[in-house]
Enzyme design. Structure first.
Site, PDB file in Angstrom:
ATOM      1  N   GLN A  99       5.312 -10.693   5.124  1.00  0.00           N
ATOM      2  CA  GLN A  99       6.512 -10.024   4.628  1.00  0.00           C
ATOM      3  C   GLN A  99       7.731 -10.721   5.242  1.00  0.00           C
ATOM      4  O   GLN A  99       7.601 -11.853   5.671  1.00  0.00           O
ATOM      5  CB  GLN A  99       6.431  -8.547   4.958  1.00  0.00           C
ATOM      6  CG  GLN A  99       5.212  -7.880   4.281  1.00  0.00           C
ATOM      7  CD  GLN A  99       5.213  -6.349   4.353  1.00  0.00           C
ATOM      8  OE1 GLN A  99       6.162  -5.717   4.725  1.00  0.00           O
ATOM      9  NE2 GLN A  99       4.072  -5.756   3.971  1.00  0.00           N
ATOM     10  N   ASN A 122       0.822  -1.209   0.000  1.00  0.00           N
ATOM     11  CA  ASN A 122       0.000   0.000   0.000  1.00  0.00           C
ATOM     12  C   ASN A 122       0.859   1.264   0.000  1.00  0.00           C
ATOM     13  O   ASN A 122       0.479   2.287  -0.570  1.00  0.00           O
ATOM     14  CB  ASN A 122      -0.924   0.006   1.223  1.00  0.00           C
ATOM     15  CG  ASN A 122      -1.898  -1.158   1.220  1.00  0.00           C
ATOM     16  OD1 ASN A 122      -2.125  -1.775   0.194  1.00  0.00           O
ATOM     17  ND2 ASN A 122      -2.462  -1.471   2.377  1.00  0.00           N
ATOM     18  N   GLU A 157      -2.312  -3.529  -5.674  1.00  0.00           N
ATOM     19  CA  GLU A 157      -3.726  -3.660  -5.260  1.00  0.00           C
ATOM     20  C   GLU A 157      -4.577  -2.461  -5.685  1.00  0.00           C
ATOM     21  O   GLU A 157      -5.271  -1.842  -4.866  1.00  0.00           O
ATOM     22  CB  GLU A 157      -3.814  -3.872  -3.735  1.00  0.00           C
ATOM     23  CG  GLU A 157      -3.156  -5.160  -3.290  1.00  0.00           C
ATOM     24  CD  GLU A 157      -3.400  -5.546  -1.836  1.00  0.00           C
ATOM     25  OE1 GLU A 157      -3.940  -4.728  -1.076  1.00  0.00           O
ATOM     26  OE2 GLU A 157      -3.043  -6.678  -1.471  1.00  0.00           O
ATOM     27  N   GLU A 187       1.970 -11.653  -2.706  1.00  0.00           N
ATOM     28  CA  GLU A 187       1.673 -11.490  -1.279  1.00  0.00           C
ATOM     29  C   GLU A 187       0.894 -12.711  -0.830  1.00  0.00           C
ATOM     30  O   GLU A 187      -0.235 -12.925  -1.289  1.00  0.00           O
ATOM     31  CB  GLU A 187       0.865 -10.215  -0.991  1.00  0.00           C
ATOM     32  CG  GLU A 187       1.679  -8.951  -1.092  1.00  0.00           C
ATOM     33  CD  GLU A 187       0.935  -7.714  -0.599  1.00  0.00           C
ATOM     34  OE1 GLU A 187       0.175  -7.811   0.384  1.00  0.00           O
ATOM     35  OE2 GLU A 187       1.129  -6.649  -1.220  1.00  0.00           O
TER      36      GLU A 187
HETATM   37  O1  AHR Z   1       1.380  -6.833   3.371  1.00  0.00           O
HETATM   38  C1  AHR Z   1       0.545  -5.916   4.011  1.00  0.00           C
HETATM   39  C2  AHR Z   1      -0.410  -5.218   3.055  1.00  0.00           C
HETATM   40  O2  AHR Z   1      -1.334  -6.159   2.583  1.00  0.00           O
HETATM   41  C3  AHR Z   1       0.202  -4.653   1.804  1.00  0.00           C
HETATM   42  O3  AHR Z   1       0.676  -3.369   1.973  1.00  0.00           O
HETATM   43  C4  AHR Z   1      -0.948  -4.636   0.857  1.00  0.00           C
HETATM   44  O4  AHR Z   1      -0.542  -4.746  -0.469  1.00  0.00           O
HETATM   45  C5  AHR Z   1      -1.842  -5.764   1.323  1.00  0.00           C
HETATM   46  O5  AHR Z   1      -3.148  -5.381   1.442  1.00  0.00           O
END
Ligand code: AHR
Length: 495
Positions: free
Chosen positions: A349, A72, A173, A292
């Protein structure tokens, strides 16, 4: 005790595995960058301010590619704020996570850190508040040898050789209303194709990832993929998939059956890609960047109460338990089963933020999910082979006929090692599995297993080794798969 059969046959090849399937992700979010990888002045940090203990843990994961700088965050990011002399960099509000961004770390520092951990950058461009012009400027800054404004600016910042970043994400996204500059599929398709054109005209060797849906529950899911692809098909190489899984209802059998949810999602997105391919009469195949994926739900309540505008606040700091590690193992098996089309994937992450690695000011430690990821990344390189499984099944709240066992095999690049990854989802009973390896003469060497823990057991700063794998001798033939277990069966291939 239940019985099962797992058959691996040398000629049932799924695909050569793109090592980028073991990618990860570092976003300017919470304590991922600041206090995670970068903490100048900390006794554990090196002369560049990077945490040495974190570097050591990341190196053991053998992460081939790391997505940066968001997420984000990228949808409001000006990449120019993070390059050049640090004392000239602006401090800005980050509207993605309502924090203050100091810009002490940008692509220069991140690349330096990547060199230390032995990984490469997957760079995302801002297609939220910005557009094609800034995207192509960034490609010119990063990848053009010199003699132009942006490439010479890079050189003036001390980086003579181009970064040579190969993999680029066209935003993040963009279907999500939470995103700065969110777009309809038509709006995103148009801006993405124009950005893609300019970026590839600047550097034809790059590979591009278009945004797919933020998850499979989005109202535009499906329509988004086909509309966006109808615009960008000729210019991009991948479409992204994102999905997070949780055990909010404390129903572990259903939680572990989320492997089926991921499997169904991948099959559907492959079908969307191939529908557009057929409509366009194209010979080109679009592959998947599942950039992700993870378990994410533990931290949600805590984060809902957070104050605004902090610097590196504790956010999304999920503490992972043993059952999370089991699911992460199962999801890795699912990705490998689809390695013919899933060429890249990022565990989201890497440090502190929904991450396998946690830090405090004193130390860094491995969370439970670190281990299946480490096993897959280290032993899962080469060729994925189908593992045919015959075993009992169960019905979960989301899926009927869920096999208790998930499995896939990987023959190493040099053909000398065979690894069979096996998840036993049965919470009540051990399973004896008859392993049949056909077309290869193998000798069992090692059985790595995570089993026997309370499903809710976690690692912590005080007790960092509470949940970790053990290793024993692997017998030839039948193998005992303990109830609720992640197993890595390692064989030597005899000539
Ligand atoms: O990984 C956390 C968040 O999850 C990221 O910023 C976003 O791309 C997703 O909604």
């Amino acid at each position: 005790m239940q019985k099962a059969e797992i058959s691996v046959t040398i000629n049932k090849k799924i695909s050569d595995i793109d090592p980028r399937i073991y990618g990860s992700f570092i976003e300017h979010l919470g304590r991922a960058v600041y206090e995670g990888i970068y903490q100048p002045g900390n006794p554990n940090s090196d002369g560049d301010g990077f945490r040495k203990d974190v570097i050591e843990l990341v190196k053991k994961l053998n992460v081939p590619i790391i997505r940066y700088p968001g997420g984000n965050f990228v949808s409001g990011y000006n990449w120019e704020d993070g390059v050049g002399p640090k004392d000239k960099r602006p401090v800005k509000l980050d509207l993605a996570w309502f924090t203050t961004e100091t810009n002490e770390v940008g692509m220069q520092e991140f690349q330096k850190w990547l060199d230390k951990v032995g990984s490469e950058m997957m760079m995302a461009v801002n297609l939220g508040t910005r557009g094609p012009d800034n995207a192509r400027n960034l490609v010119e800054y990063a990848n053009f040898p010199g003699g132009t404004y942006w490439s010479d600016l890079r050189i003036s910042h001390g980086k003579k050789e181009p970064y040579g970043i190969k993999t680029w994400c066209l935003g993040n996204e963009m279907d999500g209303p939470w995103q700065m500059g969110a777009k309809t599929p038509e709006e995103y398709g148009r801006i993405a194709v124009e950005a893609a054109k300019l970026m590839k005209w600047t550097d034809p060797d790059i590979e591009l990832v278009a945004c797919g849906s933020s998850n499979s529950r989005m109202p535009t899911y499906g329509k988004w993929e086909t509309t966006v692809l109808s615009h960008v098909y000729d210019y991009v190489d991948f479409i992204s998939m994102h999905e997070y899984y949780g055990n909010q209802d404390n129903d572990t059998p259903t939680f572990l059956s989320e492997t089926e949810t991921m499997d169904k999602f991948i099959k559907a997105v492959v079908a969307f890609c191939d529908t557009v391919k057929a409509e366009k009469h194209s010979d080109k195949t679009i592959n998947i960047s599942f950039d992700e994926w993870n378990v994410w739900y533990h931290s949600n309540e805590h984060d809902a109460k957070l104050e605004k505008w902090g610097k590196a606040p504790h956010r999304l700091e999920d503490v992972y338990n043993f059952e999370d590690a089991l699911l992460v193992g199962g999801l890795l098996i699912t990705l490998l089963k689809h390695s013919d089309r899933v060429k890249m994937a990022c565990l989201a992450q890497l440090v502190n933020v929904i991450a396998p690695i946690m830090t405090n000011d004193d130390k860094a430690w491995a969370q439970t999910i670190y281990y299946p990821y480490m096993h897959a990344s280290n032993y899962g390189r080469g060729t994925a082979l189908e593992a045919g499984v015959e075993c009992g099944t169960y019905d979960s709240k989301k899926h009927k006929g869920v096999p208790y066992i998930d499995s896939v095999a990987v023959l190493s690049e040099n053909g000398e090692d065979l690894t069979v990854f096996v998840l036993n989802k049965n919470l009540e009973e051990d399973i004896t599995a008859d392993l049949r390896i056909e077309g290869l003469n193998v000798k069992g060497t090692e059985h790595i297993v995570m089993a026997g823990f309370n499903l809710k057991a976690v690692n912590s700063a005080e007790n960092p080794d509470a949940v970790k794998p053990t290793s024993g001798k692997l017998p030839d033939g039948a193998v005992l798969l303990p109830k609720a277990s992640w197993n890595v069966l390692r064989y030597k291939v005899c000539k």
